[in-house]
Design a protein around this motif. Structure first.
Motif, PDB file in Angstrom:
ATOM      1  N   ASN A 174       1.111  -1.325  -0.005  1.00 32.37           N
ATOM      2  CA  ASN A 174       0.056   0.049   0.091  1.00 32.37           C
ATOM      3  C   ASN A 174       0.943   1.224  -0.149  1.00 32.37           C
ATOM      4  O   ASN A 174       1.821   1.593   1.120  1.00 32.37           O
ATOM      5  CB  ASN A 174      -0.815  -0.076   1.283  1.00 32.37           C
ATOM      6  CG  ASN A 174      -2.190   0.825   1.209  1.00 32.37           C
ATOM      7  OD1 ASN A 174      -2.338   1.327   0.051  1.00 32.37           O
ATOM      8  ND2 ASN A 174      -2.798   0.907   2.247  1.00 32.37           N
ATOM      9  N   GLU A 181       1.042   4.094 -12.137  1.00 32.97           N
ATOM     10  CA  GLU A 181       0.732   2.988 -12.818  1.00 32.97           C
ATOM     11  C   GLU A 181       1.577   1.823 -13.156  1.00 32.97           C
ATOM     12  O   GLU A 181       1.284   1.072 -12.926  1.00 32.97           O
ATOM     13  CB  GLU A 181       0.123   3.230 -14.371  1.00 32.97           C
ATOM     14  CG  GLU A 181      -1.095   4.206 -14.423  1.00 32.97           C
ATOM     15  CD  GLU A 181      -2.106   3.564 -13.726  1.00 32.97           C
ATOM     16  OE1 GLU A 181      -2.257   2.349 -13.911  1.00 32.97           O
ATOM     17  OE2 GLU A 181      -2.861   3.824 -12.861  1.00 32.97           O
ATOM     18  N   ARG A 183       1.263   0.103  -9.730  1.00 32.77           N
ATOM     19  CA  ARG A 183       0.031  -0.783  -9.980  1.00 32.77           C
ATOM     20  C   ARG A 183       0.206  -1.834 -10.629  1.00 32.77           C
ATOM     21  O   ARG A 183      -0.392  -3.076 -10.421  1.00 32.77           O
ATOM     22  CB  ARG A 183      -1.066   0.275 -10.364  1.00 32.77           C
ATOM     23  CG  ARG A 183      -1.626   1.112  -9.534  1.00 32.77           C
ATOM     24  CD  ARG A 183      -2.916   1.925  -9.782  1.00 32.77           C
ATOM     25  NE  ARG A 183      -3.147   3.157  -8.793  1.00 32.77           N
ATOM     26  CZ  ARG A 183      -2.919   4.364  -9.192  1.00 32.77           C
ATOM     27  NH1 ARG A 183      -2.499   4.993 -10.311  1.00 32.77           N
ATOM     28  NH2 ARG A 183      -3.062   5.505  -8.182  1.00 32.77           N
ATOM     29  N   HIS A 214       0.860  -3.314  -6.814  1.00 35.21           N
ATOM     30  CA  HIS A 214       0.883  -2.555  -5.568  1.00 35.21           C
ATOM     31  C   HIS A 214      -0.393  -1.551  -5.587  1.00 35.21           C
ATOM     32  O   HIS A 214      -0.831  -1.092  -6.606  1.00 35.21           O
ATOM     33  CB  HIS A 214       2.124  -1.668  -5.573  1.00 35.21           C
ATOM     34  CG  HIS A 214       3.466  -2.609  -5.479  1.00 35.21           C
ATOM     35  ND1 HIS A 214       3.501  -3.069  -4.266  1.00 35.21           N
ATOM     36  CD2 HIS A 214       4.085  -2.641  -6.384  1.00 35.21           C
ATOM     37  CE1 HIS A 214       4.611  -3.616  -4.367  1.00 35.21           C
ATOM     38  NE2 HIS A 214       5.174  -3.477  -5.852  1.00 35.21           N
ATOM     39  N   GLU A 215      -0.969  -1.224  -4.447  1.00 33.01           N
ATOM     40  CA  GLU A 215      -2.069  -0.319  -4.530  1.00 33.01           C
ATOM     41  C   GLU A 215      -1.500   1.218  -4.181  1.00 33.01           C
ATOM     42  O   GLU A 215      -0.466   1.283  -3.112  1.00 33.01           O
ATOM     43  CB  GLU A 215      -2.894  -0.589  -3.371  1.00 33.01           C
ATOM     44  CG  GLU A 215      -4.241   0.258  -3.216  1.00 33.01           C
ATOM     45  CD  GLU A 215      -4.948  -0.272  -1.776  1.00 33.01           C
ATOM     46  OE1 GLU A 215      -5.666   0.844  -1.162  1.00 33.01           O
ATOM     47  OE2 GLU A 215      -5.101  -1.402  -1.466  1.00 33.01           O
ATOM     48  N   VAL A 216      -1.744   2.134  -5.273  1.00 34.02           N
ATOM     49  CA  VAL A 216      -1.080   3.351  -4.862  1.00 34.02           C
ATOM     50  C   VAL A 216      -1.940   4.549  -4.962  1.00 34.02           C
ATOM     51  O   VAL A 216      -2.887   4.499  -5.739  1.00 34.02           O
ATOM     52  CB  VAL A 216      -0.286   3.398  -6.332  1.00 34.02           C
ATOM     53  CG1 VAL A 216       0.760   4.719  -6.072  1.00 34.02           C
ATOM     54  CG2 VAL A 216       0.878   2.351  -6.470  1.00 34.02           C
ATOM     55  N   HIS A 217      -1.729   5.445  -3.931  1.00 32.54           N
ATOM     56  CA  HIS A 217      -2.572   6.501  -3.707  1.00 32.54           C
ATOM     57  C   HIS A 217      -1.628   7.715  -3.990  1.00 32.54           C
ATOM     58  O   HIS A 217      -0.392   7.744  -3.795  1.00 32.54           O
ATOM     59  CB  HIS A 217      -2.952   6.783  -2.318  1.00 32.54           C
ATOM     60  CG  HIS A 217      -3.507   5.186  -1.772  1.00 32.54           C
ATOM     61  ND1 HIS A 217      -4.827   4.875  -1.962  1.00 32.54           N
ATOM     62  CD2 HIS A 217      -3.100   4.525  -1.022  1.00 32.54           C
ATOM     63  CE1 HIS A 217      -4.953   3.825  -1.608  1.00 32.54           C
ATOM     64  NE2 HIS A 217      -3.997   3.401  -0.956  1.00 32.54           N
ATOM     65  N   TYR A 224      -5.458   5.382   5.170  1.00 32.21           N
ATOM     66  CA  TYR A 224      -4.660   4.355   4.685  1.00 32.21           C
ATOM     67  C   TYR A 224      -3.620   3.759   5.787  1.00 32.21           C
ATOM     68  O   TYR A 224      -2.984   2.807   5.638  1.00 32.21           O
ATOM     69  CB  TYR A 224      -3.900   4.368   3.488  1.00 32.21           C
ATOM     70  CG  TYR A 224      -4.872   4.899   2.302  1.00 32.21           C
ATOM     71  CD1 TYR A 224      -5.872   4.067   1.789  1.00 32.21           C
ATOM     72  CD2 TYR A 224      -4.942   6.153   2.280  1.00 32.21           C
ATOM     73  CE1 TYR A 224      -6.821   4.509   0.752  1.00 32.21           C
ATOM     74  CE2 TYR A 224      -6.062   6.822   1.085  1.00 32.21           C
ATOM     75  CZ  TYR A 224      -6.924   5.934   0.577  1.00 32.21           C
ATOM     76  OH  TYR A 224      -7.862   6.293  -0.305  1.00 32.21           O
ATOM     77  N   ARG A 246      -3.184   0.288   8.035  1.00 33.01           N
ATOM     78  CA  ARG A 246      -2.809  -0.894   7.155  1.00 33.01           C
ATOM     79  C   ARG A 246      -1.388  -0.962   6.938  1.00 33.01           C
ATOM     80  O   ARG A 246      -0.752  -1.913   6.326  1.00 33.01           O
ATOM     81  CB  ARG A 246      -3.533  -0.834   5.757  1.00 33.01           C
ATOM     82  CG  ARG A 246      -4.955  -0.928   6.200  1.00 33.01           C
ATOM     83  CD  ARG A 246      -5.962  -0.833   4.771  1.00 33.01           C
ATOM     84  NE  ARG A 246      -5.121  -1.410   3.661  1.00 33.01           N
ATOM     85  CZ  ARG A 246      -5.671  -0.887   2.345  1.00 33.01           C
ATOM     86  NH1 ARG A 246      -6.729   0.023   2.340  1.00 33.01           N
ATOM     87  NH2 ARG A 246      -4.950  -1.293   1.250  1.00 33.01           N
TER      88      ARG A 246
END
Length: 192
Positions: free
Chosen positions: A2, A21, A24, A28-31, A70, A73
């Motif tokens: 994350n 991108e 991702r 991976h989860e990307v913010h 987030y 987590r």
């Protein structure tokens, strides 16, 4: 992993979205928060004006608010240049941080900073006009004293923001090596 990825002084430009991108695509989860709220800069000078207009405290506040939903987590904080400075500040203050990935930038830290073996990876041009050799040596020693597990990768001849294809600093070979190494780092955090 994350990941909370912060943009450079230029703002949320296409290169930051492309980097997100890429991460991702590796699972991976990307913010990617927009700390400038839709504004971008065409030059470093314009970017500094925007940063100064918003103010350091407000930028940190926006970054903390973006990360808060987030952080429970366990985040990997990451950022480009100014965003690296912001990512470092947040990671060193978040006891649940899983790692810190710095691209082109670091920040100073409080004397009493302490982390529990936080994995840190820095990618920086060599030489870099914003991250002198003396500064990086001092930063490395401070991070080690704080308890971080630090790796530094230097890229001779690359420009400051060498991973951004839209800027004159861009260095394709250095950028590709950076992303290969960074993805390996993130994979090692996922396995830990």
């Amino acid at each position: 992993m994350n990941i909370m990825l912060f943009h450079s002084v230029y703002g949320l430009r296409p290169a930051v979205q492309e980097a997100a991108e890429r991460l991702r695509s590796a699972g991976h989860e990307v913010h990617v928060p927009d700390l400038y709220e839709g504004r971008t800069a065409g030059t470093v000078e314009e970017g500094r004006e925007l940063k100064d207009e918003i103010g350091k405290d407000e930028l940190l506040k926006r970054a903390i608010l973006a990360a808060a939903p987030y952080s429970e987590r366990g985040l990997v904080y990451a950022g480009f240049s100014l965003g690296g400075s912001i990512a470092q500040t947040l990671a060193l203050g978040d006891e649940k941080a899983r790692g810190l990935l710095l691209l082109h930038g670091t920040s100073d830290m409080a004397e009493n900073t302490a982390v529990d073996e936080l994995p840190v990876q820095l990618h920086v041009a060599d030489p870099d006009p914003f991250e002198s050799g003396d500064w990086l040596n001092s930063w490395y020693l401070q991070m080690q004293r704080a308890g971080a597990d630090v790796e530094i990768y230097r890229y001779p001849g690359a420009g400051h923001l060498y991973t951004d294809p839209q800027l004159p600093d861009y260095d394709e070979a250095a950028a590709e090596q950076t992303w290969r190494t960074a993805l390996g780092f993130l994979d090692s955090l996922a396995d830990a």
